[in-house]
Design a protein around this motif. Structure first.
Motif, PDB file in Angstrom:
ATOM      1  N   LEU A   1       7.919   1.814   5.076  1.00 31.47           N
ATOM      2  CA  LEU A   1       9.065   2.589   4.476  1.00 31.47           C
ATOM      3  C   LEU A   1       8.752   3.963   4.278  1.00 31.47           C
ATOM      4  O   LEU A   1       7.606   4.358   3.588  1.00 31.47           O
ATOM      5  CB  LEU A   1       9.243   1.963   2.941  1.00 31.47           C
ATOM      6  CG  LEU A   1       9.646   0.380   2.895  1.00 31.47           C
ATOM      7  CD1 LEU A   1       9.663   0.058   1.798  1.00 31.47           C
ATOM      8  CD2 LEU A   1      10.875   0.214   3.935  1.00 31.47           C
ATOM      9  N   LYS A   2       9.588   4.911   4.799  1.00 31.05           N
ATOM     10  CA  LYS A   2       9.447   6.177   4.637  1.00 31.05           C
ATOM     11  C   LYS A   2      10.098   6.484   3.035  1.00 31.05           C
ATOM     12  O   LYS A   2      11.445   6.330   3.241  1.00 31.05           O
ATOM     13  CB  LYS A   2       9.798   7.166   5.606  1.00 31.05           C
ATOM     14  CG  LYS A   2       9.738   8.540   5.385  1.00 31.05           C
ATOM     15  CD  LYS A   2      10.079   9.460   6.742  1.00 31.05           C
ATOM     16  CE  LYS A   2      10.141  10.938   6.448  1.00 31.05           C
ATOM     17  NZ  LYS A   2       8.603  11.509   5.813  1.00 31.05           N
ATOM     18  N   VAL A   3       9.621   7.305   2.212  1.00 27.99           N
ATOM     19  CA  VAL A   3      10.137   7.432   0.904  1.00 27.99           C
ATOM     20  C   VAL A   3      10.748   8.617   0.688  1.00 27.99           C
ATOM     21  O   VAL A   3       9.745   9.653   0.748  1.00 27.99           O
ATOM     22  CB  VAL A   3       8.976   6.911  -0.250  1.00 27.99           C
ATOM     23  CG1 VAL A   3       9.691   6.994  -1.785  1.00 27.99           C
ATOM     24  CG2 VAL A   3       8.809   5.391   0.066  1.00 27.99           C
TER      25      VAL A   3
ATOM     26  N   SER B   1       0.880  -1.199  -0.143  1.00 25.56           N
ATOM     27  CA  SER B   1      -0.039   0.063  -0.033  1.00 25.56           C
ATOM     28  C   SER B   1       0.807   1.264  -0.109  1.00 25.56           C
ATOM     29  O   SER B   1       2.314   1.183   0.321  1.00 25.56           O
ATOM     30  CB  SER B   1      -0.922   0.068   1.295  1.00 25.56           C
ATOM     31  OG  SER B   1      -1.463  -1.211   1.342  1.00 25.56           O
ATOM     32  N   THR B   2       0.544   2.329  -0.358  1.00 20.63           N
ATOM     33  CA  THR B   2       1.018   3.459  -0.440  1.00 20.63           C
ATOM     34  C   THR B   2       0.067   4.751   0.195  1.00 20.63           C
ATOM     35  O   THR B   2      -0.794   4.538   0.426  1.00 20.63           O
ATOM     36  CB  THR B   2       1.169   4.005  -1.796  1.00 20.63           C
ATOM     37  OG1 THR B   2       0.001   4.169  -2.626  1.00 20.63           O
ATOM     38  CG2 THR B   2       2.350   3.056  -2.541  1.00 20.63           C
ATOM     39  N   ARG B   3       0.840   5.715   0.709  1.00 18.00           N
ATOM     40  CA  ARG B   3       0.050   6.981   1.611  1.00 18.00           C
ATOM     41  C   ARG B   3       0.836   8.060   1.337  1.00 18.00           C
ATOM     42  O   ARG B   3       2.044   8.179   1.470  1.00 18.00           O
ATOM     43  CB  ARG B   3      -0.230   6.390   2.870  1.00 18.00           C
ATOM     44  CG  ARG B   3      -0.702   7.501   3.846  1.00 18.00           C
ATOM     45  CD  ARG B   3      -1.064   7.094   5.304  1.00 18.00           C
ATOM     46  NE  ARG B   3       0.088   6.823   5.972  1.00 18.00           N
ATOM     47  CZ  ARG B   3       0.686   7.670   6.748  1.00 18.00           C
ATOM     48  NH1 ARG B   3       0.052   8.985   6.812  1.00 18.00           N
ATOM     49  NH2 ARG B   3       1.581   7.466   7.552  1.00 18.00           N
ATOM     50  N   SER B   4       0.321   9.047   1.475  1.00 23.00           N
ATOM     51  CA  SER B   4       0.927  10.555   1.532  1.00 23.00           C
ATOM     52  C   SER B   4       0.825  10.993   2.839  1.00 23.00           C
ATOM     53  O   SER B   4      -0.036  10.662   3.800  1.00 23.00           O
ATOM     54  CB  SER B   4       0.415  11.596   0.469  1.00 23.00           C
ATOM     55  OG  SER B   4      -0.946  11.809   0.844  1.00 23.00           O
ATOM     56  N   ASN B   5       1.709  11.866   3.223  1.00 25.42           N
ATOM     57  CA  ASN B   5       1.750  12.427   4.695  1.00 25.42           C
ATOM     58  C   ASN B   5       0.468  13.272   5.013  1.00 25.42           C
ATOM     59  O   ASN B   5      -0.072  13.258   6.227  1.00 25.42           O
ATOM     60  CB  ASN B   5       2.870  13.415   4.800  1.00 25.42           C
ATOM     61  CG  ASN B   5       4.053  12.721   5.438  1.00 25.42           C
ATOM     62  OD1 ASN B   5       4.118  11.431   5.829  1.00 25.42           O
ATOM     63  ND2 ASN B   5       5.326  13.046   4.928  1.00 25.42           N
TER      64      ASN B   5
ATOM     65  N   HIS C   1       4.975   7.306   1.640  1.00 24.16           N
ATOM     66  CA  HIS C   1       5.141   5.942   2.589  1.00 24.16           C
ATOM     67  C   HIS C   1       4.645   4.635   1.784  1.00 24.16           C
ATOM     68  O   HIS C   1       3.634   4.645   0.763  1.00 24.16           O
ATOM     69  CB  HIS C   1       4.433   5.843   3.759  1.00 24.16           C
ATOM     70  CG  HIS C   1       4.766   7.055   4.671  1.00 24.16           C
ATOM     71  ND1 HIS C   1       5.499   6.510   5.855  1.00 24.16           N
ATOM     72  CD2 HIS C   1       4.383   8.165   5.064  1.00 24.16           C
ATOM     73  CE1 HIS C   1       5.892   7.625   6.550  1.00 24.16           C
ATOM     74  NE2 HIS C   1       4.958   8.714   6.264  1.00 24.16           N
ATOM     75  N   ILE C   2       5.543   3.712   1.791  1.00 21.21           N
ATOM     76  CA  ILE C   2       5.035   2.536   1.086  1.00 21.21           C
ATOM     77  C   ILE C   2       5.141   1.384   2.226  1.00 21.21           C
ATOM     78  O   ILE C   2       5.907   1.097   2.989  1.00 21.21           O
ATOM     79  CB  ILE C   2       6.070   2.039   0.147  1.00 21.21           C
ATOM     80  CG1 ILE C   2       6.136   3.046  -0.924  1.00 21.21           C
ATOM     81  CG2 ILE C   2       5.679   0.633  -0.513  1.00 21.21           C
ATOM     82  CD1 ILE C   2       7.118   2.730  -2.011  1.00 21.21           C
TER      83      ILE C   2
END
Length: 379
Positions: free
Chosen positions: A193-195, A131-135, A169-170
């Motif tokens: 994971l902070k990308v 999954s992915t996410r933005s702050n 984030h992943i």
């Protein structure tokens, strides 16, 4: 092992496999779900005999020359394709998982999309979600969920260039297991994971990797059975408040110790002042701090104690710095050789403090420090 027409093969460096329908000029043409795929013979691993799998309608000859096979409709290919056995490796009972991103146009990264591949370097199946996410959002977007076979590299999703602006984030979750056999249990894990999305626009950030043929941006998900440690998000305001509160508590304790020390004789023979420089004694949490940040805090605390006690000749101070790799002790020795030179330095009593403690005995206040201190007070 020689590859022959009719053999069932798996691809050595990519996903899939099937039955060899013809061979020509070092190329094996493999029936993969009804589609004929050309693969270098050296990239094929034979997992089934040609005697078992040669189609009855196929016409072959002893010279293994190319021939035309009747195409199999895709709707029936899945039913006809034999199950390909899993080949375990000697080191595969230890989980090693990598998520890698390949640029589709490495020469134009600012416009390129990126293919994400999950490498399962183990003898275990992995139930996986990515999954992915933005702050600026609290919700995750699912990019992949499925079963990853053992010892394989699998394409999981494509990342468009426009998505990078909102990617922070992943998260990769996995559960490892084996089928039809006993296996050692592995702990399920989630790795956040902070990308740094800006790296996807920098050519030097794409580096060679043992699992990929081209330079990639790679993230270790699990190494030698251990899930990659991921730092939690740090609330800078809460961290600052915690550090101020800790500093206030330490200052109060120090004033109490100073008043107690002033009420006693400062001559040699008094009980030494013990100062623990471990990070846990200085701040409530080290989350978000680099090793360099922590080392600076420890040196500042050391300097504070030395400055407070330089006017007490004969005072003994035991600094507990721990054994570790010796980085903190080396930094203290450097300070004592330059900024606080002239005082007696020795290893503290092992019986009382164990390894990793240094004792400093304050000597006569040096003139240089006195003059500097006088100038500072006169400002």
């Amino acid at each position: 092992m020689v590859v022959k027409v009719g053999d069932t093969v798996r691809y050595l460096n990519s996903v899939g496999g099937g039955i060899v329908t013809r061979i020509s000029d070092g190329i094996a043409y493999v029936d993969d779900d009804g589609f004929e795929t050309p693969v270098l013979i050296r990239e094929c691993v034979v997992v089934g005999s040609s005697m078992e799998n040669t189609p009855k309608s196929a016409s072959t000859n002893v010279d293994n020359k190319p021939y035309s096979a009747t195409p199999i409709p895709p709707s029936k290919a899945a039913d006809l394709k034999p199950e390909i056995p899993i080949i375990e490796t000697a080191t595969g009972n230890i989980l090693n998982i990598v998520l890698g991103f390949e640029a589709n146009n490495i020469k134009a990264l600012s416009h390129s999309s990126f293919d994400a591949y999950l490498v399962n370097d183990s003898n275990y199946y992995l139930y996986t979600t990515i999954s992915t996410r933005s702050n600026d959002k609290n919700e995750w977007a699912l990019r992949y969920d499925g079963l990853i076979e053992p010892n394989i590299q699998e394409f999981v999703f494509e990342l468009e260039n426009i998505e990078l602006a909102h990617l922070d984030h992943i998260a990769v979750q996995y559960i490892a297991f084996k089928r039809d056999k006993a296996f050692e249990s592995k702990s399920p894990a989630i790795v956040d994971l902070k990308v740094d999305a800006s790296k996807f626009a920098k050519l030097h950030c794409f580096r060679p990797n043992a699992y990929f043929d081209v330079p990639v941006i790679a993230f270790d998900i699990a190494t030698d059975d251990k899930a990659t440690f991921s730092m939690p998000e740090i609330d800078a305001e809460k961290l600052a408040i915690g550090m101020r509160e800790k500093k206030s508590d330490v200052s109060s304790q120090r004033r109490h110790e100073q008043r107690t020390a002033n009420s006693k004789s400062s001559k040699v023979g008094n009980e030494p002042l013990v100062v623990d420089l471990h990070a846990a004694e200085l701040i409530d949490s080290t989350a978000g701090l680099t090793p360099a940040d922590i080392l600076n805090l420890q040196i500042d605390r050391f300097a504070q104690v030395m400055d407070e006690n330089r006017r007490f000749p004969g005072r003994k101070i035991v600094f507990i710095h721990g054994k570790g790799e010796g980085v903190l002790r080396q930094a203290l020795m450097k300070e004592l050789s330059h900024r606080y030179k002239g005082h007696d330095v020795q290893d503290a009593s092992f019986r009382e403090y164990g390894f990793g403690a240094t004792q400093v005995t304050i000597r006569q206040l040096d003139k240089n420090y006195a003059s500097i201190n006088k100038k500072q007070k006169g400002r």
